[in-house]
Design an enzyme around this catalytic site. Structure first.
Site, PDB file in Angstrom:
ATOM      1  N   SER A  66       7.026  59.887  64.106  1.00  0.00           N
ATOM      2  CA  SER A  66       6.676  58.785  63.422  1.00  0.00           C
ATOM      3  C   SER A  66       7.347  57.583  64.139  1.00  0.00           C
ATOM      4  O   SER A  66       6.895  57.195  64.980  1.00  0.00           O
ATOM      5  CB  SER A  66       7.016  59.032  61.870  1.00  0.00           C
ATOM      6  OG  SER A  66       6.563  57.941  61.069  1.00  0.00           O
TER       7      SER A  66
ATOM      8  N   ASP B  55      -3.994  63.686  59.368  1.00  0.00           N
ATOM      9  CA  ASP B  55      -2.700  63.285  58.858  1.00  0.00           C
ATOM     10  C   ASP B  55      -3.190  61.922  57.999  1.00  0.00           C
ATOM     11  O   ASP B  55      -3.886  61.123  58.653  1.00  0.00           O
ATOM     12  CB  ASP B  55      -2.028  62.882  59.953  1.00  0.00           C
ATOM     13  CG  ASP B  55      -0.760  62.155  59.907  1.00  0.00           C
ATOM     14  OD1 ASP B  55      -0.319  61.622  58.768  1.00  0.00           O
ATOM     15  OD2 ASP B  55       0.088  62.334  60.787  1.00  0.00           O
TER      16      ASP B  55
ATOM     17  N   HIS C   5       1.598  64.889  57.737  1.00  0.00           N
ATOM     18  CA  HIS C   5       2.567  63.911  58.603  1.00  0.00           C
ATOM     19  C   HIS C   5       3.920  64.664  59.099  1.00  0.00           C
ATOM     20  O   HIS C   5       4.378  64.088  59.838  1.00  0.00           O
ATOM     21  CB  HIS C   5       2.488  62.532  57.977  1.00  0.00           C
ATOM     22  CG  HIS C   5       3.310  61.522  58.792  1.00  0.00           C
ATOM     23  ND1 HIS C   5       2.429  61.253  60.044  1.00  0.00           N
ATOM     24  CD2 HIS C   5       4.156  60.824  58.768  1.00  0.00           C
ATOM     25  CE1 HIS C   5       3.197  60.259  60.606  1.00  0.00           C
ATOM     26  NE2 HIS C   5       4.320  59.900  59.955  1.00  0.00           N
TER      27      HIS C   5
END
Length: 267
Positions: A97, A218, A247
């Site tokens: 991320s 996602d 995610h």
């Protein structure tokens, strides 16, 4: 933070044995504990470096300077300070991320430090643009920020299962725990920073070999983003898709993710 105290402030740990060094860098809403199911797969062959982003709930919130952490660059400074403090010459870097974004910028600044970038749930920009589908309209994001501000607890209860995606209650509980550990004002501030970031213009400057790992679905990153990265990253780039949703595959599908990481790491 100086190099001297950054290792303590950001809870830096080095675990495992082996000549090669592997960085595991967590994403927004988690801390280094997000890797606890992944770690056992690598500690026999790697020295694994873990740390907490300054925004994580496991870090003293006094270290979070609202005047400093307005862009991703200070987070990159922190990462490179850790690397230099540990005397690391070269490493493989796994970033999830926002830490994928941080790794991209770090590799442009200091390409010699990184043998491989492995980016999980990475998006160079979350907002849609004229010729780019990031997954979110600005109005949608503003509603998210408003929800976080109005009732952080209710927002976490709604967001955590949505982000985890897969039907793995333990992963939802764990992600909720680390989200609740964050101070709400810091969480909102960091969210704004991430969603206002746009790395599309620098992707071509990346020279380090890169593997992009996405899941089949996602909520934060559309599948089309991986193809965008494949065609715009400057180094050799591969894209892998896990047979799971969500995610946070390090929490919801650790064995499968570990298998993909092993395959992606330099031999």
């Amino acid at each position: 933070m100086s190099q001297h105290n950054i290792l303590e402030a950001l809870n830096v740990r080095v675990v495992g044995t082996g000549d090669r060094i592997l960085f595991l860098a967590h994403g927004f809403g988690t801390d280094q504990s997000a890797w606890h199911l992944i770690l056992p797969y690598f500690t026999q062959n790697y020295r694994v470096v873990l740390y907490d982003l300054v925004c994580a709930g496991s870090v003293n919130p006094d270290y979070f300077d609202f005047n400093r952490y307005t862009t991703l660059d200070p987070y990159v400074d922190d990462l490179l300070n850790i690397v230099d403090s540990l005397g690391i010459q070269n490493c493989a870097y796994v970033g999830h991320s926002v830490s994928a974004m941080i790794g991209i910028i770090a590799s442009i600044r200091r390409p010699e430090l990184f043998s491989k970038l492995i980016l999980i749930g990475f998006s160079p920009r979350f907002l849609n643009d004229e010729d780019y589908h990031g997954g979110f309209e600005e109005g949608e994001i503003e509603k998210v920020f408003s929800a976080m501000e109005a009732n952080y607890e209710a927002w976490v209860h709604g967001f955590a299962p949505l982000a985890v995606g897969a039907d793995v209650p333990a992963a939802v509980r764990e992600f909720s725990r680390t989200l609740f550990n964050m101070r709400p004002d810091i969480s909102l501030f960091v969210s704004r920073t991430v969603f206002n970031s746009d790395l599309r213009g620098v992707l071509g400057l990346v020279r380090v070999p890169t593997c992009v790992i996405q899941t089949a679905k996602d909520v934060s990153v559309p599948a089309s983003v991986a193809e965008y990265l494949r065609s715009h990253l400057g180094g050799d780039t591969t894209v892998e898709t896990l047979k799971t949703e969500g995610h946070l595959p390090q929490l919801s599908a650790p064995a499968q993710l570990a298998q993909f990481l092993r395959r992606a790491l330099p031999r």
